[in-house]
Scaffold this motif. Structure first.
Motif, PDB file in Angstrom:
ATOM      1  N   VAL A 128       0.855  -1.076   0.008  1.00  0.00           N
ATOM      2  CA  VAL A 128      -0.160  -0.055  -0.013  1.00  0.00           C
ATOM      3  C   VAL A 128       0.772   1.331   0.213  1.00  0.00           C
ATOM      4  O   VAL A 128       0.556   2.293  -0.759  1.00  0.00           O
ATOM      5  CB  VAL A 128      -0.950   0.011   1.332  1.00  0.00           C
ATOM      6  CG1 VAL A 128      -1.506   1.439   1.159  1.00  0.00           C
ATOM      7  CG2 VAL A 128      -1.984  -0.943   1.109  1.00  0.00           C
ATOM      8  N   GLU A 129       1.966   1.389   0.797  1.00  0.00           N
ATOM      9  CA  GLU A 129       2.665   2.473   0.900  1.00  0.00           C
ATOM     10  C   GLU A 129       3.657   2.652  -0.401  1.00  0.00           C
ATOM     11  O   GLU A 129       3.641   3.896  -0.913  1.00  0.00           O
ATOM     12  CB  GLU A 129       3.757   2.121   2.071  1.00  0.00           C
ATOM     13  CG  GLU A 129       4.715   3.380   2.430  1.00  0.00           C
ATOM     14  CD  GLU A 129       6.004   3.292   1.558  1.00  0.00           C
ATOM     15  OE1 GLU A 129       6.685   4.444   1.682  1.00  0.00           O
ATOM     16  OE2 GLU A 129       6.406   2.454   0.723  1.00  0.00           O
ATOM     17  N   CYS A 130       4.014   1.614  -0.930  1.00  0.00           N
ATOM     18  CA  CYS A 130       4.496   1.629  -2.455  1.00  0.00           C
ATOM     19  C   CYS A 130       3.830   2.198  -3.636  1.00  0.00           C
ATOM     20  O   CYS A 130       4.207   2.916  -4.388  1.00  0.00           O
ATOM     21  CB  CYS A 130       5.394   0.331  -2.904  1.00  0.00           C
ATOM     22  SG  CYS A 130       6.774  -0.299  -1.808  1.00  0.00           S
ATOM     23  N   ALA A 131       2.506   1.773  -3.267  1.00  0.00           N
ATOM     24  CA  ALA A 131       1.571   2.095  -4.422  1.00  0.00           C
ATOM     25  C   ALA A 131       1.069   3.494  -4.291  1.00  0.00           C
ATOM     26  O   ALA A 131       1.268   4.287  -5.329  1.00  0.00           O
ATOM     27  CB  ALA A 131       0.197   1.398  -4.324  1.00  0.00           C
ATOM     28  N   LEU A 132       1.110   4.193  -3.028  1.00  0.00           N
ATOM     29  CA  LEU A 132       0.830   5.532  -2.880  1.00  0.00           C
ATOM     30  C   LEU A 132       1.737   6.496  -3.119  1.00  0.00           C
ATOM     31  O   LEU A 132       1.674   7.466  -3.745  1.00  0.00           O
ATOM     32  CB  LEU A 132       0.439   5.686  -1.214  1.00  0.00           C
ATOM     33  CG  LEU A 132      -0.797   5.138  -0.727  1.00  0.00           C
ATOM     34  CD1 LEU A 132      -1.175   5.211   0.894  1.00  0.00           C
ATOM     35  CD2 LEU A 132      -2.239   5.678  -1.377  1.00  0.00           C
ATOM     36  N   VAL A 133       2.975   6.022  -2.777  1.00  0.00           N
ATOM     37  CA  VAL A 133       4.265   6.871  -3.064  1.00  0.00           C
ATOM     38  C   VAL A 133       4.198   7.041  -4.611  1.00  0.00           C
ATOM     39  O   VAL A 133       4.800   8.112  -5.164  1.00  0.00           O
ATOM     40  CB  VAL A 133       5.614   6.177  -2.640  1.00  0.00           C
ATOM     41  CG1 VAL A 133       6.908   7.079  -2.892  1.00  0.00           C
ATOM     42  CG2 VAL A 133       5.267   6.337  -1.033  1.00  0.00           C
ATOM     43  N   ALA A 134       4.188   5.820  -5.421  1.00  0.00           N
ATOM     44  CA  ALA A 134       4.012   5.831  -6.978  1.00  0.00           C
ATOM     45  C   ALA A 134       3.087   6.672  -7.362  1.00  0.00           C
ATOM     46  O   ALA A 134       3.303   7.574  -8.277  1.00  0.00           O
ATOM     47  CB  ALA A 134       3.946   4.493  -7.356  1.00  0.00           C
ATOM     48  N   ALA A 135       1.894   6.890  -6.854  1.00  0.00           N
ATOM     49  CA  ALA A 135       0.822   7.695  -7.216  1.00  0.00           C
ATOM     50  C   ALA A 135       1.307   9.298  -6.739  1.00  0.00           C
ATOM     51  O   ALA A 135       1.034  10.018  -7.770  1.00  0.00           O
ATOM     52  CB  ALA A 135      -0.418   7.298  -6.509  1.00  0.00           C
ATOM     53  N   PHE A 136       1.612   9.355  -5.584  1.00  0.00           N
ATOM     54  CA  PHE A 136       2.273  10.892  -5.341  1.00  0.00           C
ATOM     55  C   PHE A 136       3.319  11.096  -6.533  1.00  0.00           C
ATOM     56  O   PHE A 136       2.975  12.572  -7.042  1.00  0.00           O
ATOM     57  CB  PHE A 136       2.722  10.865  -3.965  1.00  0.00           C
ATOM     58  CG  PHE A 136       3.299  12.265  -3.696  1.00  0.00           C
ATOM     59  CD1 PHE A 136       2.503  13.210  -3.144  1.00  0.00           C
ATOM     60  CD2 PHE A 136       4.642  12.633  -3.812  1.00  0.00           C
ATOM     61  CE1 PHE A 136       3.026  14.438  -2.686  1.00  0.00           C
ATOM     62  CE2 PHE A 136       5.269  13.734  -3.562  1.00  0.00           C
ATOM     63  CZ  PHE A 136       4.358  14.654  -2.966  1.00  0.00           C
ATOM     64  N   ILE A 137       4.408  10.554  -6.804  1.00  0.00           N
ATOM     65  CA  ILE A 137       5.256  10.743  -7.623  1.00  0.00           C
ATOM     66  C   ILE A 137       4.598  11.005  -9.047  1.00  0.00           C
ATOM     67  O   ILE A 137       5.016  11.978  -9.785  1.00  0.00           O
ATOM     68  CB  ILE A 137       6.544   9.825  -7.903  1.00  0.00           C
ATOM     69  CG1 ILE A 137       7.074   9.818  -6.605  1.00  0.00           C
ATOM     70  CG2 ILE A 137       7.147  10.233  -8.908  1.00  0.00           C
ATOM     71  CD1 ILE A 137       8.014   8.709  -6.472  1.00  0.00           C
ATOM     72  N   PHE A 138       3.845  10.298  -9.541  1.00  0.00           N
ATOM     73  CA  PHE A 138       3.184  10.278 -11.163  1.00  0.00           C
ATOM     74  C   PHE A 138       2.179  11.825 -11.088  1.00  0.00           C
ATOM     75  O   PHE A 138       2.513  12.530 -11.970  1.00  0.00           O
ATOM     76  CB  PHE A 138       2.138   9.266 -11.010  1.00  0.00           C
ATOM     77  CG  PHE A 138       1.490   9.105 -12.430  1.00  0.00           C
ATOM     78  CD1 PHE A 138       2.053   8.800 -13.542  1.00  0.00           C
ATOM     79  CD2 PHE A 138       0.185   9.815 -12.473  1.00  0.00           C
ATOM     80  CE1 PHE A 138       1.520   8.765 -14.647  1.00  0.00           C
ATOM     81  CE2 PHE A 138      -0.542   9.900 -13.715  1.00  0.00           C
ATOM     82  CZ  PHE A 138       0.207   9.291 -14.966  1.00  0.00           C
TER      83      PHE A 138
END
Length: 486
Positions: A442-452
């Motif tokens: 969940v943490e990895c997916a949220l950080v990826a979304a933030f960066i995108f």
């Protein structure tokens, strides 16, 4: 016609090596070497306590003393991160790195003499000092490399920090083997071997110039700046870099280096600062620590004997080192966004695979091999994205007056997260078992979304151009006059 992008000069390449060996290499090396002599240090603590107080050291106190020795490194790192930016401003980037080696040598001496003197307190002080050294190195080295690199090579050169960090981890794993310095006789020498990278930097770094950006913008020394640029880029190639530095100097209009607390109130760097905090916490809380925690268990389940596990673990260190090198070659071709978003998404995928494979680990004989493959795949994904690019982006998102303070904040967040995950991680694993990877995915997916959503591509852009990209986020669609002023 666009300028032709050439390979870095030998001076640029060798400068990466000179700053790396005494910078992030020390961090990786000292994180790694403490694992090998764990049992020998336990015996040393028991023997010292018994000879000093004529009674055996109870198990709870032994665990506490070992925890202090292991974790005080993080406290030292936090202190180093908090003073690293100020040292870089006062002493210069090169001067701060050179002075930092004195701390490493003192730490090595204290750790080396702790065993013959029978004083485990020296071991604690030495680990604290080498933590300070690592904190300063993690702050100042990327700062130096980000400033000396031409913009078309900035990503690859900044990746030198990660390459030397992972190289330090691998070197520590190799030297910590029983056959080398990880045995009962030589462990004090293993802990004091941190002095060798420090001596190497003291010998080689003085041959390279100070950061040209620091010389012109912070010191207003144009003559030294030109001399440094000629040494880095050659007499025929330096002019373009000089013009870029002069444009940034003109835009700053004499603005001095900011303090960390000033960045929190500066609307012009609001989203850059939020980005650094999110990326730094995301890197530390991504689950990479869980991977190493589970590695030994998974290797045993795959049928690897306990004696051979340290050699298999070398594979994880080599894997990290290989991906850092690969990322360094790719970063200026494919860009930062593609690598870091791709890295986090792949880590999300492997977290799902690991959750299932660890759940059914003992049902089928082939499942442990799936888990083992997933471990190496997770490490590869981490190294290609978050492991290397986080520090690179920190250098790129800020202009000269804000950059040292940004590294101080990023470094402090990194060390606090490192310490927190070290304290909480055993409880997370004990409570959630293999399902802890659901938290990490969940943490990895949220950080990826933030960066995108938030971070623009910074490849081949000057620091002022990157600042302009963030202007709309920081000020909205108003303040047109500020945008044109930038």
């Amino acid at each position: 016609m666009p300028p032709r992008h050439e390979l870095p000069s030998w001076t640029l390449f060798l400068s990466v090596c000179a700053v790396g060996i005494g910078g992030t290499f020390q961090y990786g090396y000292n994180v790694s070497i403490i694992n090998a002599p764990t049992q020998h240090i336990h015996s040393f603590l028991n023997e010292t306590w018994t000879s000093r107080y004529h009674k055996k050291l109870n198990l709870n106190l032994l665990t506490f003393l070992w925890s202090v020795i292991a974790s005080i490194f993080s406290l030292g790192g936090l202190c180093g991160a908090l003073i690293g930016g100020s040292m870089a401003v006062r002493l210069g980037r090169k001067g701060a790195l050179l002075m930092n080696n004195i701390i490493a040598i003192l730490a090595s001496i204290l750790m080396g003499i702790s065993f013959p003197t029978g004083m485990f307190e020296l071991l604690i002080v030495g680990r604290f000092l080498i933590g300070i050294n690592s904190g300063i190195g993690l702050c100042v080295q990327p700062l130096y490399l980000g400033e000396v690199a031409p913009k078309h090579l900035r990503g690859g050169m900044a990746m030198g920090s990660s390459i030397f960090l992972t190289g330090g981890i691998l070197a520590g794993q190799i030297i910590g083997l029983r056959e080398l310095l990880g045995g009962e006789t030589y462990w004090p020498l293993l802990l004091s071997s941190s002095c060798f990278p420090a001596f190497a930097q003291l010998v080689f770094l003085p041959w390279f110039p100070e950061s040209p950006r620091y010389l012109l913008i912070d010191r207003d020394d144009e003559l030294s700046c030109v001399k440094a640029l000629k040494q880095f880029h050659g007499s025929l190639q330096y002019q373009m870099e000089m013009e870029d530095i002069q444009r940034e100097c003109f835009a700053l209009d004499g603005e001095k280096s900011k303090k960390p607390w000033q960045l929190f109130t500066d609307r012009g760097v609001r989203w850059q600062l939020i980005t650094v905090i999110v990326m730094t916490m995301g890197q530390q809380l991504s689950g990479i620590n869980a991977i190493y925690f589970y590695a030994t268990y998974i290797f045993k389940q795959a049928g690897i004997s306990a004696e051979k596990i340290p050699y298999v673990t070398l594979g994880t260190g080599a894997c990290e080192c290989l991906t850092a090198l690969t990322c360094g070659l790719l970063i200026d071709c494919v860009g930062r966004r593609f690598l870091i978003i791709g890295g986090y998404l792949l880590m999300t995928l492997w977290s799902i695979v690991l959750t299932f494979s660890l759940t059914y680990q003992e049902l089928y004989s082939w499942v442990p091999y799936v888990s083992m493959t997933s471990i190496f795949a997770f490490i590869l994904s981490f190294g290609l994205g978050p492991g290397g690019i986080t520090n690179t982006l920190t250098a790129e998102l800020f202009i000269q007056s804000s950059r040292p303070a940004a590294y101080m904040i990023g470094g402090a967040i990194s060390w606090i997260s490192f310490f927190t995950i070290g304290m909480l991680f055993p409880f997370i694993v004990n409570g959630l078992k293999q399902y802890c990877f659901l938290v990490f995915l969940v943490e990895c997916a949220l950080v990826a979304a933030f960066i995108f959503v938030i971070i623009p591509e910074t490849k081949n852009k000057s620091f002022l151009e990157i600042k302009k990209e963030f202007h709309k986020l920081n000020f909205g669609r108003n303040n047109k006059e500020k945008e044109t002023a930038v």
